[in-house]
Motif scaffolding. Sequence first.
Motif, PDB file in Angstrom:
ATOM      1  N   VAL A  13       0.847  -1.200   0.000  1.00  0.00           N
ATOM      2  CA  VAL A  13       0.000   0.000   0.000  1.00  0.00           C
ATOM      3  C   VAL A  13       0.877   1.243   0.000  1.00  0.00           C
ATOM      4  O   VAL A  13       0.673   2.167  -0.793  1.00  0.00           O
ATOM      5  CB  VAL A  13      -0.971   0.000   1.204  1.00  0.00           C
TER       6      VAL A  13
ATOM      7  N   VAL B 246       0.024   2.831  -3.615  1.00  0.00           N
ATOM      8  CA  VAL B 246      -1.277   3.496  -3.511  1.00  0.00           C
ATOM      9  C   VAL B 246      -1.109   5.003  -3.346  1.00  0.00           C
ATOM     10  O   VAL B 246      -0.162   5.470  -2.730  1.00  0.00           O
ATOM     11  CB  VAL B 246      -2.082   2.891  -2.332  1.00  0.00           C
TER      12      VAL B 246
ATOM     13  N   PRO C 112      -4.145   6.515   2.863  1.00  0.00           N
ATOM     14  CA  PRO C 112      -4.387   6.006   1.508  1.00  0.00           C
ATOM     15  C   PRO C 112      -5.742   6.477   0.991  1.00  0.00           C
ATOM     16  O   PRO C 112      -6.718   6.495   1.740  1.00  0.00           O
ATOM     17  CB  PRO C 112      -4.368   4.489   1.658  1.00  0.00           C
TER      18      PRO C 112
ATOM     19  N   LYS D 252      -9.094   6.152  -0.934  1.00  0.00           N
ATOM     20  CA  LYS D 252     -10.000   5.056  -1.309  1.00  0.00           C
ATOM     21  C   LYS D 252     -11.243   5.642  -1.939  1.00  0.00           C
ATOM     22  O   LYS D 252     -11.627   6.776  -1.651  1.00  0.00           O
ATOM     23  CB  LYS D 252     -10.406   4.247  -0.073  1.00  0.00           C
TER      24      LYS D 252
ATOM     25  N   TYR E 116      -8.704   0.994  -3.306  1.00  0.00           N
ATOM     26  CA  TYR E 116      -7.615   1.966  -3.304  1.00  0.00           C
ATOM     27  C   TYR E 116      -7.569   2.717  -4.626  1.00  0.00           C
ATOM     28  O   TYR E 116      -7.916   2.178  -5.681  1.00  0.00           O
ATOM     29  CB  TYR E 116      -6.263   1.278  -3.102  1.00  0.00           C
TER      30      TYR E 116
END
Length: 108
Positions: free
Chosen positions: A58, A62, A70, A72, A81
Motif C-alpha cells: 500500500v 497506492v 491512503p 480510497k 484503493y
Amino acid sequence: MSKTQVTYGQLLALRDDILFQQKKSAAFYYFNKTKIDKFFAVNTMALKVLQSRLDEFVTKYVKFDRDGQPVKEERDGKEYYCFYSDDFKEKYTNAVNKFLSLKISIEL
C-alpha cells in the motif's frame, strides 16, 4: 494443533473470516474464543509478516492524501484503493498476488 501448509492468501482469508465471524456472532466469539486466541498466538509471526507486507505494498503503490492516508473510493458498497496510474495499479496487483501465492506453515 497440527502444522499445515497454506498460502498467505489462504491465511488472509482465514484471518478475515475469523474476524468477520467474531463480529457477526456472539456465540461464535464466546464458544471459540480460546481456540481462536491460541491460533493467533501460535501464528503471530506469520500474521505479522502478512500484515506488514500488505502495508508495504500500500505504501509503495497506492495514492495518499495530504494527511498521509491512503485514498480510497467506494464502488458497489466496497472500498477500493486509488492509484497514481494504471501502471501503479498493475504493479500493486502483481506484487500482492505474488506474495499471497507464497506457501507457509501454520498451526491449526
